[in-house]
Design a protein around this motif. Sequence first.
Motif, PDB file in Angstrom:
ATOM      1  N   UNK A 144       0.843  -1.194   0.000  1.00 48.51           N
ATOM      2  CA  UNK A 144       0.000   0.000   0.000  1.00 48.51           C
ATOM      3  C   UNK A 144       0.883   1.250   0.000  1.00 48.51           C
ATOM      4  N   UNK A 145       0.560   2.264  -0.766  1.00 46.11           N
ATOM      5  CA  UNK A 145       1.342   3.506  -0.739  1.00 46.11           C
ATOM      6  C   UNK A 145       1.334   4.139   0.648  1.00 46.11           C
ATOM      7  N   UNK A 146       2.355   4.940   0.911  1.00 42.63           N
ATOM      8  CA  UNK A 146       2.490   5.621   2.200  1.00 42.63           C
ATOM      9  C   UNK A 146       2.639   7.115   1.941  1.00 42.63           C
ATOM     10  N   UNK A 147       1.857   7.912   2.623  1.00 39.25           N
ATOM     11  CA  UNK A 147       1.975   9.367   2.518  1.00 39.25           C
ATOM     12  C   UNK A 147       2.991   9.849   3.553  1.00 39.25           C
ATOM     13  N   UNK A 148       3.927  10.664   3.098  1.00 38.34           N
ATOM     14  CA  UNK A 148       4.959  11.250   3.963  1.00 38.34           C
ATOM     15  C   UNK A 148       4.761  12.765   4.003  1.00 38.34           C
ATOM     16  N   UNK A 149       4.676  13.310   5.201  1.00 34.59           N
ATOM     17  CA  UNK A 149       4.526  14.746   5.392  1.00 34.59           C
ATOM     18  C   UNK A 149       5.717  15.277   6.187  1.00 34.59           C
ATOM     19  N   UNK A 150       6.238  16.430   5.780  1.00 36.96           N
ATOM     20  CA  UNK A 150       7.268  17.128   6.543  1.00 36.96           C
ATOM     21  C   UNK A 150       6.604  18.327   7.214  1.00 36.96           C
ATOM     22  N   UNK A 151       6.718  18.393   8.537  1.00 36.08           N
ATOM     23  CA  UNK A 151       6.021  19.400   9.328  1.00 36.08           C
ATOM     24  C   UNK A 151       6.974  20.405   9.950  1.00 36.08           C
ATOM     25  N   UNK A 152       6.465  21.604  10.104  1.00 39.92           N
ATOM     26  CA  UNK A 152       7.134  22.632  10.905  1.00 39.92           C
ATOM     27  C   UNK A 152       6.157  23.071  11.977  1.00 39.92           C
ATOM     28  N   UNK A 153       6.665  23.237  13.210  1.00 43.00           N
ATOM     29  CA  UNK A 153       5.760  23.716  14.257  1.00 43.00           C
ATOM     30  C   UNK A 153       6.509  24.415  15.383  1.00 43.00           C
ATOM     31  N   UNK A 154       5.759  25.284  16.034  1.00 40.08           N
ATOM     32  CA  UNK A 154       6.199  25.944  17.254  1.00 40.08           C
ATOM     33  C   UNK A 154       5.564  25.168  18.401  1.00 40.08           C
ATOM     34  N   UNK A 155       6.382  24.517  19.202  1.00 40.15           N
ATOM     35  CA  UNK A 155       5.862  23.635  20.236  1.00 40.15           C
ATOM     36  C   UNK A 155       5.489  24.306  21.542  1.00 40.15           C
ATOM     37  N   UNK A 204       4.199   9.787   8.754  1.00 38.16           N
ATOM     38  CA  UNK A 204       3.758   8.933   7.640  1.00 38.16           C
ATOM     39  C   UNK A 204       2.516   8.164   8.046  1.00 38.16           C
ATOM     40  N   UNK A 205       1.761   7.739   7.027  1.00 37.19           N
ATOM     41  CA  UNK A 205       0.607   6.871   7.252  1.00 37.19           C
ATOM     42  C   UNK A 205       0.266   6.172   5.939  1.00 37.19           C
ATOM     43  N   UNK A 206      -0.138   4.901   5.987  1.00 34.59           N
ATOM     44  CA  UNK A 206      -0.512   4.188   4.768  1.00 34.59           C
ATOM     45  C   UNK A 206      -1.836   4.732   4.231  1.00 34.59           C
ATOM     46  N   UNK A 207      -1.954   4.785   2.914  1.00 34.64           N
ATOM     47  CA  UNK A 207      -3.163   5.330   2.301  1.00 34.64           C
ATOM     48  C   UNK A 207      -3.409   4.636   0.966  1.00 34.64           C
ATOM     49  N   UNK A 208      -4.489   3.876   0.904  1.00 36.90           N
ATOM     50  CA  UNK A 208      -4.787   3.135  -0.320  1.00 36.90           C
ATOM     51  C   UNK A 208      -5.002   4.052  -1.511  1.00 36.90           C
ATOM     52  N   UNK A 209      -5.662   5.172  -1.271  1.00 37.30           N
ATOM     53  CA  UNK A 209      -5.924   6.139  -2.341  1.00 37.30           C
ATOM     54  C   UNK A 209      -5.482   7.525  -1.884  1.00 37.30           C
ATOM     55  N   UNK A 210      -4.199   7.827  -2.021  1.00 36.00           N
ATOM     56  CA  UNK A 210      -3.721   9.137  -1.572  1.00 36.00           C
ATOM     57  C   UNK A 210      -4.433  10.274  -2.300  1.00 36.00           C
ATOM     58  N   UNK A 212       4.748  17.331   0.977  1.00 41.29           N
ATOM     59  CA  UNK A 212       4.074  16.032   1.010  1.00 41.29           C
ATOM     60  C   UNK A 212       4.569  15.198  -0.155  1.00 41.29           C
ATOM     61  N   UNK A 213       4.657  13.892   0.052  1.00 40.70           N
ATOM     62  CA  UNK A 213       5.067  12.984  -1.018  1.00 40.70           C
ATOM     63  C   UNK A 213       4.435  11.625  -0.769  1.00 40.70           C
ATOM     64  N   UNK A 214       4.398  10.808  -1.808  1.00 43.00           N
ATOM     65  CA  UNK A 214       3.919   9.436  -1.678  1.00 43.00           C
ATOM     66  C   UNK A 214       5.120   8.510  -1.780  1.00 43.00           C
ATOM     67  N   UNK A 215       5.313   7.663  -0.772  1.00 45.16           N
ATOM     68  CA  UNK A 215       6.463   6.765  -0.692  1.00 45.16           C
ATOM     69  C   UNK A 215       6.009   5.325  -0.933  1.00 45.16           C
ATOM     70  N   UNK A 216       6.969   4.448  -1.233  1.00 42.46           N
ATOM     71  CA  UNK A 216       6.619   3.043  -1.488  1.00 42.46           C
ATOM     72  C   UNK A 216       6.088   2.334  -0.247  1.00 42.46           C
TER      73      UNK A 216
END
Length: 245
Positions: free
Chosen positions: A1-12, A63-69, A92-96
């Motif tokens: 299943x494809x995996x969605x990868x997100x890069x985040x920036x935040x003020x904690x 990251x999180x798996x997503x059947x239909x990104x 954001x990107x879709x990874x293997x």
Amino acid sequence: MPVVKLVLEYDGTRYVGWQVQPNGPSIQAEVERALATLHKEPRRVTAAGRTDAGVHARGQVVSFPEARPLPLSAYVKGMNALLPDDVAVRTASVEPDGFDARRSARGKRYRYVVENLETRAPLSRLQAWQLFGALDVGAMRAAARHLLGRQDFAAFQASDCACEHAVREVHRLDVLGEAGGRVELVVEATAFVKHMVRNFVGTLVEVGKGRRSPDSIPALVESRDRTRAGRTAPPQGLFLDEVFY
């Protein structure tokens, strides 16, 4: 299943940390809430690292798996329209299939900011450790060299750390800047034990204040005794800069 990868920036600053907790708002909860709105059903994400309360990030990865990104723009523009102002998706990107933000990581870079000032500066108090009195930055650099390489860093490990051991490999520990200004400590390693960077900083600041010698660091590491290292530096100066894959 494809995996969605997100890069985040935040003020904690106003969060109890990355991880969902019952005692206050978390960044994970905000991200998962935005994803649930986009997908119209719940999503759980895995983070590269669980930053503590008050710690910031420029390059946290989830990251999180997503059947239909969804289209990648939905994860950037769409989520940023839903997230609070102090949290954002940078890319954001879709990874293997099999990619995992935590398990696939090969290392991380953290940056800790110290402002070496004559008096306090209210505007930067939530994103730096403000210290008064000139630091001996040269001595801090000399001490930092003893923390490079593969070593047992139990002396810099939080007492409640759940790791089986504290052996880690530090590839980089630079002390940038000069006394009387902004001093940044940049640390890259394959992995970290809990509070390792903040305990490095607390110890190196003691060197900078002349309270311990740079040459005392090898014996401190060898002791594996947390009580012999410096204080844990406050969280607001710490940034998760980048995760390497």
